[in-house]
Design a protein around this motif. Structure first.
Motif, mmCIF file in Angstrom:
data_model
loop_
_atom_site.group_PDB
_atom_site.id
_atom_site.type_symbol
_atom_site.label_atom_id
_atom_site.label_comp_id
_atom_site.label_asym_id
_atom_site.label_seq_id
_atom_site.Cartn_x
_atom_site.Cartn_y
_atom_site.Cartn_z
ATOM 1 N N GLU A 33 0.826 -1.204 0.000
ATOM 2 C CA GLU A 33 0.000 0.000 0.000
ATOM 3 C C GLU A 33 0.863 1.258 0.000
ATOM 4 O OE1 GLU A 33 -4.051 1.270 2.483
ATOM 5 O OE2 GLU A 33 -2.456 0.210 3.520
ATOM 6 N N ASP A 200 -2.995 5.407 -1.685
ATOM 7 C CA ASP A 200 -4.220 4.644 -1.524
ATOM 8 C C ASP A 200 -5.013 5.225 -0.369
ATOM 9 O OD1 ASP A 200 -3.653 2.661 -3.517
ATOM 10 O OD2 ASP A 200 -2.089 1.940 -2.150
ATOM 11 N N ASP A 217 -9.658 7.514 2.230
ATOM 12 C CA ASP A 217 -9.342 6.600 1.129
ATOM 13 C C ASP A 217 -9.307 7.387 -0.170
ATOM 14 O OD1 ASP A 217 -9.229 4.053 2.435
ATOM 15 O OD2 ASP A 217 -11.377 4.302 2.822
ATOM 16 N N ASN A 219 -9.729 6.633 -3.974
ATOM 17 C CA ASN A 219 -10.105 5.552 -4.896
ATOM 18 C C ASN A 219 -9.936 5.940 -6.352
ATOM 19 O OD1 ASN A 219 -10.863 3.614 -2.913
ATOM 20 N ND2 ASN A 219 -12.665 4.874 -2.489
#
Lengths: 246, 254
Positions: A33, A200, A217, A219
């Motif tokens: 990540e 991320d 987050d 996306n």
């Protein structure tokens, strides 16, 4: 490499006064990540990064990297890139990049040329740091950080001292490198747009003592190109995160 | 090419200064008819140098031998003491203030004492040289070993570097740009130290020769001695500078 941070707290003692730099940090970062840490300046972002790197010992709480929470820094697991390139001026690019090999008796590791090519410094192997521009110096620092195939890459405002053009270029290349090497990246920055572009997830810290204020987050689809910065979605993320920073 | 041309010019100007000064000297001597005992002409000094060439070389060699040994011993002990200070904070706290204080003390005053203790041979001169060469090197070495950005330490520690590796790969090379200017200063101090110790009591060396010549009022020979030891000292200084240019290639101090 997975990272688990539990109830992390770091205090500084100055005479009789105890100042908490960071407090009550709980965060799990998944393998592969990219997580950016953002917050007001002087809030303790660097302290948090150094705690993850085990350059500092926490007052309480723990950091475990890949399930290994022992106090010793373990070799080959992580590398750091600082805001300054921190190249040794008496070594040329090739020897600077090779430094981690020497320190870990990994001289048989012949990644050096590959990593230099990867960061776009092919042809500059024998140049000394003083002969390179700021951007190129930082590229060399990244090549050095990648030499031992670290599962975790810690980056402390690595592009903060660069102009915008260089910064965007290196952001893009960092994503390419990340895609190839699949390492976990924890990235400290105070540029919201850099954070959104890379991550991320964006971890927003509060003012000192730093606590996690919110985790956003991101996306946006990958692979990301610079053009994405013009999209409405991107700007929505930037606006949303900016509003949450003190 | 351009650089070589610059270096040539930088050689030419000092040479020109030298020629002009010699001319002024000759001129003044000629106009005021100063006696040789008081101030010899440059050409009388040159004649004395040529006439006494063998003796001058012998005595200059002895003084330089003392100076070079004193310099090597003094600066080595300086670097080693600096290493001790870097790794033992207690010893630094206990001793460093005195090292700084002694740096400002005219150590040459110890010369007669050293002659009493170690005799009029070479040893006393070497010790005198070493003493005066020691302090500048110590102070600069401490600075060189410690004036390092925290990030550099963090970097090496993040790669699990040992203390020894941090010394060899970071502290030591980092100290070199600080160390060499001090070494250069120490070369000149070492020569002065040896010469002064020779003034105090010796049967050889340029200091001895100068004092002896003064008894005979041979001022030209005194000047010849001064010229020789100056040239030797300059050679000593520039040989260290030559090494500096080779070693500290990443930092141009001039």
């Amino acid at each position: 490499m997975m990272i688990e941070i539990k109830n992390l707290r770091k205090e500084w003692k100055k005479g009789d006064v105890t100042l908490a730099a960071i407090d009550d940090i709980n965060l799990t970062i998944k393998k592969g990540e990219i997580v950016t840490i953002i917050g007001p300046s002087g809030c303790g972002k660097t302290t948090l990064l150094k705690l993850i790197a085990r350059l500092l010992t926490p007052t309480s709480g723990s950091v475990s990297i890949g399930g290994d929470s022992n106090k010793r820094r373990s070799v080959k697991k992580l590398s750091i890139v600082f805001q300054n390139p921190v190249l040794l001026p008496w070594r040329d690019v090739k020897d600077n990049v090779r430094l981690p090999n020497e320190l870990n008796n990994a001289e048989q590791n012949n990644n050096v040329q590959h990593r230099i090519n990867l960061v776009g410094l092919k042809g500059f192997e024998n140049h000394y740091p003083a002969e390179l521009s700021g951007g190129m110096q930082q590229r060399a620092a990244i090549a050095r950080a990648l030499i031992l195939n670290p599962g975790l890459l810690l980056m402390d405002e690595p592009f903060g001292a660069l102009d915008e053009i260089n910064r965007n270029k290196l952001n893009l290349e960092l994503l390419k490198i990340w895609k190839r090497l699949k390492s976990t990246i924890v990235f400290v920055t105070h540029s919201v747009s850099e954070a959104v572009f890379l991550s991320d997830r964006v971890v927003i810290l509060s003012k000192r003592p730093a606590k996690i204020k919110e985790i956003a987050d991101v996306n946006l689809p990958r692979p990301r190109e610079l053009g994405i910065k013009e999209s409405l979605e991107f700007q929505e993320y930037v606006k949303c995160i900016r509003e949450k920073i003190d | 090419m351009h650089q070589r041309k610059n270096r040539l010019i930088s050689c030419k100007l000092p040479l020109l200064t030298f020629v002009i000064l010699i001319c002024i000297w000759e001129f003044i001597d000629y106009v005021f008819q100063i006696r040789e005992v008081i101030l010899p002409n440059p050409h009388e000094i040159l004649a004395s140098v040529l006439a006494n060439w063998g003796i001058l070389i012998k005595h200059t060699s002895i003084t330089m031998l003392e100076s070079v040994f004193g310099f090597l011993i003094g600066s080595s002990i300086g670097v080693l003491t600096a290493i001790l200070f870097v790794y033992s904070a207690k010893s630094k706290q206990a001793l460093y203030p005195y090292a700084i204080a002694l740096k400002a003390t005219p150590l040459y005053a110890l010369a007669p004492l050293l002659i009493v203790w170690f005799g009029s041979g070479l040893l006393a001169k070497i010790i005198m040289s070493a003493l005066v060469a020691f302090f500048p090197v110590l102070v600069s070495a401490v600075k060189g070993f410690t004036s390092i950005e925290q990030e550099s330490f963090d970097l090496l520690r993040s790669f699990s570097a040992s203390k020894w590796q941090i010394f060899v790969k970071l502290r030591f090379p980092n100290s070199l740009p600080h160390l060499f200017p001090a070494l250069k200063i120490s070369t000149t101090l070492a020569v002065v130290g040896a010469t002064i110790a020779e003034f105090t009591g010796a049967s050889m060396g340029i200091g001895h020769l100068i004092v002896n010549a003064s008894y005979y009022l041979d001022t030209s020979l005194m000047f010849a001695g001064i010229v020789m030891i100056s040239l030797a000292g300059i050679l000593f200084f520039y040989s260290i500078e030559f090494i500096e240019r080779k070693v500290v290639f990443w930092q141009r101090t001039d």
